[in-house]
Design a protein around this motif. Structure first.
Motif, mmCIF file in Angstrom:
data_model
loop_
_atom_site.group_PDB
_atom_site.id
_atom_site.type_symbol
_atom_site.label_atom_id
_atom_site.label_comp_id
_atom_site.label_asym_id
_atom_site.label_seq_id
_atom_site.Cartn_x
_atom_site.Cartn_y
_atom_site.Cartn_z
ATOM 1 N N VAL A 206 38.798 -23.656 0.449
ATOM 2 C CA VAL A 206 38.139 -24.393 1.530
ATOM 3 C C VAL A 206 36.851 -23.698 1.951
ATOM 4 C CG1 VAL A 206 38.370 -24.993 3.977
ATOM 5 C CG2 VAL A 206 40.213 -25.549 2.374
ATOM 6 N N ALA A 207 36.841 -22.374 1.888
ATOM 7 C CA ALA A 207 35.662 -21.619 2.325
ATOM 8 C C ALA A 207 34.477 -21.784 1.381
ATOM 9 C CB ALA A 207 36.022 -20.141 2.462
ATOM 10 N N ILE A 208 34.718 -22.127 0.114
ATOM 11 C CA ILE A 208 33.623 -22.193 -0.862
ATOM 12 C C ILE A 208 32.579 -23.245 -0.494
ATOM 13 C CG2 ILE A 208 33.052 -22.780 -3.254
ATOM 14 C CD1 ILE A 208 35.563 -21.330 -4.123
ATOM 15 N N PRO A 209 32.939 -24.516 -0.262
ATOM 16 C CA PRO A 209 31.896 -25.490 0.090
ATOM 17 C C PRO A 209 31.204 -25.181 1.407
ATOM 18 C CG PRO A 209 34.085 -26.458 0.332
ATOM 19 C CD PRO A 209 34.255 -25.161 -0.385
ATOM 20 N N PHE A 210 31.927 -24.590 2.361
ATOM 21 C CA PHE A 210 31.284 -24.245 3.630
ATOM 22 C C PHE A 210 30.321 -23.075 3.458
ATOM 23 C CE2 PHE A 210 34.857 -26.564 5.615
ATOM 24 C CZ PHE A 210 34.121 -27.403 6.423
ATOM 25 N N ALA A 211 30.673 -22.124 2.611
ATOM 26 C CA ALA A 211 29.740 -21.030 2.334
ATOM 27 C C ALA A 211 28.472 -21.574 1.688
ATOM 28 C CB ALA A 211 30.404 -19.997 1.423
ATOM 29 N N ALA A 212 28.623 -22.530 0.791
ATOM 30 C CA ALA A 212 27.460 -23.148 0.158
ATOM 31 C C ALA A 212 26.634 -23.932 1.171
ATOM 32 C CB ALA A 212 27.910 -24.065 -0.975
ATOM 33 N N PRO A 258 36.225 -27.211 -9.540
ATOM 34 C CA PRO A 258 35.803 -28.329 -8.680
ATOM 35 C C PRO A 258 35.224 -27.877 -7.350
ATOM 36 C CG PRO A 258 37.945 -28.789 -9.645
ATOM 37 C CD PRO A 258 37.622 -27.374 -9.979
ATOM 38 N N ALA A 259 35.790 -26.822 -6.762
ATOM 39 C CA ALA A 259 35.260 -26.322 -5.490
ATOM 40 C C ALA A 259 33.841 -25.791 -5.675
ATOM 41 C CB ALA A 259 36.168 -25.228 -4.932
ATOM 42 N N LEU A 260 33.599 -25.060 -6.764
ATOM 43 C CA LEU A 260 32.253 -24.561 -7.045
ATOM 44 C C LEU A 260 31.286 -25.710 -7.311
ATOM 45 C CD1 LEU A 260 32.898 -21.452 -9.332
ATOM 46 C CD2 LEU A 260 31.761 -21.451 -7.106
ATOM 47 N N ALA A 261 31.752 -26.716 -8.045
ATOM 48 C CA ALA A 261 30.891 -27.870 -8.324
ATOM 49 C C ALA A 261 30.510 -28.577 -7.038
ATOM 50 C CB ALA A 261 31.606 -28.831 -9.275
ATOM 51 N N GLY A 262 31.469 -28.732 -6.135
ATOM 52 C CA GLY A 262 31.153 -29.347 -4.847
ATOM 53 C C GLY A 262 30.161 -28.527 -4.052
ATOM 54 N N GLY A 287 28.916 -17.446 -8.131
ATOM 55 C CA GLY A 287 30.156 -17.958 -8.688
ATOM 56 C C GLY A 287 30.374 -17.498 -10.116
ATOM 57 N N ALA A 288 29.302 -17.460 -10.916
ATOM 58 C CA ALA A 288 29.426 -17.041 -12.312
ATOM 59 C C ALA A 288 29.849 -15.581 -12.425
ATOM 60 C CB ALA A 288 28.102 -17.264 -13.036
ATOM 61 N N ILE A 289 29.287 -14.717 -11.564
ATOM 62 C CA ILE A 289 29.675 -13.313 -11.576
ATOM 63 C C ILE A 289 31.145 -13.165 -11.214
ATOM 64 C CG2 ILE A 289 29.338 -11.095 -10.422
ATOM 65 C CD1 ILE A 289 26.377 -11.774 -10.199
ATOM 66 N N GLY A 290 31.573 -13.943 -10.208
ATOM 67 C CA GLY A 290 32.983 -13.910 -9.829
ATOM 68 C C GLY A 290 33.885 -14.328 -10.970
ATOM 69 N N LEU A 291 33.526 -15.398 -11.665
ATOM 70 C CA LEU A 291 34.325 -15.859 -12.800
ATOM 71 C C LEU A 291 34.347 -14.825 -13.918
ATOM 72 C CD1 LEU A 291 33.277 -19.628 -12.999
ATOM 73 C CD2 LEU A 291 35.486 -18.710 -12.280
ATOM 74 N N ALA A 292 33.212 -14.152 -14.135
ATOM 75 C CA ALA A 292 33.155 -13.131 -15.172
ATOM 76 C C ALA A 292 34.078 -11.960 -14.847
ATOM 77 C CB ALA A 292 31.713 -12.642 -15.340
ATOM 78 N N VAL A 293 34.084 -11.537 -13.593
ATOM 79 C CA VAL A 293 34.974 -10.437 -13.181
ATOM 80 C C VAL A 293 36.427 -10.832 -13.357
ATOM 81 C CG1 VAL A 293 35.704 -9.024 -11.234
ATOM 82 C CG2 VAL A 293 33.277 -9.455 -11.606
ATOM 83 N N LEU A 414 40.297 -30.825 -1.264
ATOM 84 C CA LEU A 414 41.010 -29.702 -1.858
ATOM 85 C C LEU A 414 42.387 -29.519 -1.215
ATOM 86 C CD1 LEU A 414 38.059 -27.148 -2.083
ATOM 87 C CD2 LEU A 414 39.221 -28.235 -4.022
ATOM 88 N N ILE A 415 42.455 -29.631 0.108
ATOM 89 C CA ILE A 415 43.747 -29.512 0.793
ATOM 90 C C ILE A 415 44.670 -30.654 0.393
ATOM 91 C CG2 ILE A 415 44.890 -29.506 3.039
ATOM 92 C CD1 ILE A 415 42.384 -28.184 4.197
ATOM 93 N N ALA A 416 44.113 -31.869 0.312
ATOM 94 C CA ALA A 416 44.926 -33.024 -0.073
ATOM 95 C C ALA A 416 45.450 -32.870 -1.497
ATOM 96 C CB ALA A 416 44.100 -34.303 0.053
ATOM 97 N N ALA A 417 44.625 -32.347 -2.401
ATOM 98 C CA ALA A 417 45.066 -32.152 -3.780
ATOM 99 C C ALA A 417 46.174 -31.112 -3.862
ATOM 100 C CB ALA A 417 43.877 -31.729 -4.650
#
Length: 470
Positions: A206-212, A258-262, A287-293, A414-417
């Motif tokens: 939930v925090a990802i789209p709000f951070a963006a 999906p959260a990153l895409a949003g 996001g890419a650095i996070g995924l790489a780690v 995201l919460i509904a899913a």
């Protein structure tokens, strides 16, 4: 200054402070879905003044007229468990679907009650009603607060997520129960202030789209803090992605993309739907650095989680049993909060084991069982409301308020899913954040002037999310 203006300002400050206290209580004390009666009671008590002040403000300003549909949905959701507690004549109660076993048990015990409520577990249904009060209070209060206050609440949620991730780092490093806030928990996992790592993953997503969105508010802005917001947003997103790898929630891993895409879509719209600039690339890089780690250090444990098929098969078998029970109790349901005893009465002997099915791990099935057609109708109506408001938010131009509304739209989805495979809304933390997101998205019903400016002048009077002055 007139006395009436000072009085209205004082009321607005009291509502903002009370809502902030409720949010803090919910975040730090509401991370478990069971065996937490004292913390839950503290959250429910904190909700009472917020509910009173919020209702008074909506009535005094007339704002409620602009939000009849959402307020009606919230009111009906709170009314449903109360209706299930209304005593009914025993002859009528015994004729309701699904009561045959209960009638037989009463006859064998020699008990002939005169009146019984529709719910099979009235004590649990009353607890379900009380648990609705905190998110209901947050929803009503947030509709009467200024947009800038709601933005600060989102900053509080983001800050809480960061603190929870840091606590989680201690949990997996120290491997000591002293750093776990709940007795029944996923010991050895990153859970933060939650009892369940899946719910920690939900709030992180939930925090990802709000951070963006909050980072995107620095785009096309001359504010000195614009670059700080952009860097902070990118770093927060990267940290959350790394945390999701440590949490090892299957849904958290699957929903991260999906959260990153949003989030990227929100940042792109904030930039005016033009060619992606350095700011958007910064968010993508975080996001890419996070995924790489995650790929380097946590890939094997995550794949191991997906290889465990027994738990998934067990949930699917349980869903079939819940669906059968729900059919038997239609059209009125078994009563909110009655899942556990009802499921136990339907569970086949050959499936009994030490680990029991405390929740359906599918909130839609559980609502169907407990609330019947009325519960499902409320769910469908909520999705209709979400679709209408999301359409308004996403088709609008660049504006700070629209950025938050688009983020709220993604967060609610995201919460509904996750609710289709778990029960995140059974925790007060997620439920109150869900209500806050609903209030923010409801602001999409308001028409805003087009423009991309990020400069805001200080309001002369308190203003609600609808633009009405108090």
């Amino acid at each position: 200054m007139s006395g009436s203006f000072l009085k209205r300002t004082s009321q607005w400050n009291a509502l903002a402070i009370a809502a902030g206290v409720l949010l803090a209580f919910s975040l730090f004390l509401g991370g478990a879905s069971r065996a937490h009666l004292v913390p839950l009671a503290a959250i429910e008590l904190a909700a009472l003044p917020v509910l009173g002040l919020g209702l008074y403000r909506l009535a005094a300003t007339g704002v409620w007229r602009d939000h009849r549909f959402l307020l009606s949905l919230a009111g009906l959701a709170a009314l449903l468990p109360l209706v299930q507690l209304i005593p009914l004549p025993f002859s009528f109660w015994a004729s309701l679907p699904g009561r045959e076993s209960a009638v037989t048990a009463l006859e064998l015990a020699g008990i002939a009650p005169a009146w019984l409520p529709l719910s099979l577990t009235p004590d649990r249904t009353w607890q379900a009603f009380l648990a609705i009060l905190p998110p209901l209070a947050m929803l009503i209060a947030a509709m009467g607060l200024e947009r800038r206050v709601l933005a600060r609440f989102i900053w509080i949620v983001l800050g809480f997520v960061i603190v929870a991730i840091l606590l989680g780092a201690l949990q997996i490093t120290l491997n000591s129960r002293a750093v776990y806030p709940w007795e029944t928990t996923n010991f050895g996992s990153l859970v933060g202030f939650f009892a369940n790592r899946n719910h920690m993953a939900t709030l992180s997503l939930v925090a990802i789209p709000f951070a963006a969105a909050l980072a995107g508010r620095g785009l096309n802005s001359r504010d000195r803090s614009a670059n700080l917001r952009l860097w902070a947003g990118g770093l927060v997103i990267g940290l959350i992605i790394v945390a999701l790898g440590a949490i090892q929630s299957r849904f958290g891993v699957l929903a991260a993309i999906p959260a990153l895409a949003g989030g990227l879509m929100i940042g792109w719209i904030s930039s005016g739907r033009s060619r992606p600039g350095p700011a958007i690339l910064l968010l993508f890089l975080g996001g890419a650095i996070g995924l790489a780690v995650v790929g380097l250090f946590a890939l094997d444990p995550i794949l191991d989680r997906f290889d465990r098929e027994s738990q998934l098969v067990g949930r699917y078998d349980g869903w079939l049993i819940v669906a059968q029970a729900a059919q038997d109790f239609l059209p009125f349901g078994s009563g909110m909060g009655s899942f556990d005893p009802v499921y136990r009465s339907y569970e086949p002997v050959e499936t009994l084991r030490a680990a029991y099915f405390n929740q359906a791990h599918n909130d839609y099935l559980e609502i169907w069982l407990e609330g019947g057609w009325a519960g499902i109708a409320l769910v469908i109506a909520t999705f209709v409301w979400w679709g209408r408001r999301s359409w308004s938010a996403w088709r609008a131009g660049s504006h700070p308020d629209r950025d938050l509304q688009r983020a709220a739209s993604v967060a609610l989805l995201l919460i509904a899913a996750h609710s289709a495979a778990d029960y995140p809304l059974r925790t007060e933390t997620i439920a109150v954040v869900f209500a806050l997101c609903c209030a923010i998205l409801e602001g999409a019903a308001q028409e805003l002037r087009p423009g991309r400016t990020r400069r805001r002048s200080a309001p002369k009077t308190a203003q609600t999310p609808n633009g009405r002055r108090a």
